[in-house]
Design an enzyme around this catalytic site. Sequence first.
Site, PDB file in Angstrom:
ATOM      1  CG  ASP A  83      -1.989  -1.032   1.167  1.00  0.00           C
ATOM      2  OD1 ASP A  83      -2.314  -1.477   0.059  1.00  0.00           O
ATOM      3  OD2 ASP A  83      -2.510  -1.411   2.240  1.00  0.00           O
TER       4      ASP A  83
ATOM      5  CE1 TYR B  40       3.520  -6.434   4.944  1.00  0.00           C
ATOM      6  CE2 TYR B  40       3.110  -8.683   5.668  1.00  0.00           C
ATOM      7  CZ  TYR B  40       3.109  -7.722   4.675  1.00  0.00           C
ATOM      8  OH  TYR B  40       2.684  -8.057   3.405  1.00  0.00           O
TER       9      TYR B  40
ATOM     10  CG  ASP C 251      -5.062   2.281   5.532  1.00  0.00           C
ATOM     11  OD1 ASP C 251      -5.838   3.265   5.398  1.00  0.00           O
ATOM     12  OD2 ASP C 251      -4.558   1.710   4.555  1.00  0.00           O
TER      13      ASP C 251
ATOM     14  NE  ARG D 243      -5.375  -2.592   3.533  1.00  0.00           N
ATOM     15  CZ  ARG D 243      -5.905  -2.008   2.468  1.00  0.00           C
ATOM     16  NH1 ARG D 243      -6.580  -0.888   2.606  1.00  0.00           N
ATOM     17  NH2 ARG D 243      -5.732  -2.512   1.270  1.00  0.00           N
TER      18      ARG D 243
END
Length: 310
Positions: A45, A73, A87, A188
Amino acid sequence: MSKASGGPDGIVVVDKPAGHTSHDVVAQLRGIARTRRVGHAGTLDPMATGVLVLGLGQATKLLGHLALTEKEYLGVIRLGQNTVTDDAEGELTGGAGAPGVDRAALDAAVAALTGDILQVPASVSAIKVDGKRSYKRVREGEDVALPARPVTVRSFDVHQVSAAVAEDGTPVTDVTVGVVCSSGTYIRALARDLGAALGTGGHLTALRRTRVGPYGLAGPGGARTLDALRAELTVLPLADAAAAAFPRWDVDERQARLIGNGVRIAATGLPDGPVAVFGPQGDLVALIDAAGDARAKSLAVFAAPAASPS
């Protein structure tokens, strides 16, 4: 150099900056590498930073298989507020704040989201609904409900819990987490579901991808910024990239020639999934899959060695 691509063949691991789409990075690397044949192994993203794996030339054939590998992550989940995108890029849709979060309840909710789970992707994902991207439908005002799908969250660790105040003055709690997960997992969505489980609401405020399969931020072949790549283009050679990402099968010249020409040959005892085939000179011949069959099926062919002179 590859005659087919007009540029180098190999993998480039980019440390994507915030505010750039994956397509933006591909476009910039085309200019840096002076080749049109560039692709990426899974998107990030615009808000996210970190590891984005790109392929140049023949390495683009690897990308679909690299996209299926495990990912890691580091992120920050804000408890106390929901957004339309799950998000920080989306508008707030509610949330009464979270001035304090019980740590035992937090740990229990995280544990429930770990392992093999069913996850409903974020409605603004790139998943297609009747041929149109879900995020486009949402932007056009549609109420999109995507079906849950199985994903694996191998680890979901809480690193830090901090009280904070949102821009609108709402007291919230920011939770720094580390996640290792299968392809197709939305961080998310984990943030949204964690907030829902705790009754506070939640969304993702920061995300950095630290690893895609064997490719990470540091070490040989580690991620480099776009500025660093402009100064010196660092490409992991095709054979090295395949050897790092897939099980290896070394074959003789005859086998290499047959596989390189698309012939299915006997291949017993190989692991499931893609296997990288290397010829006697160490050149990458193909990616194959022999799962459920006594003969190897070519997934991508890179070289067809010429016969030795008699």
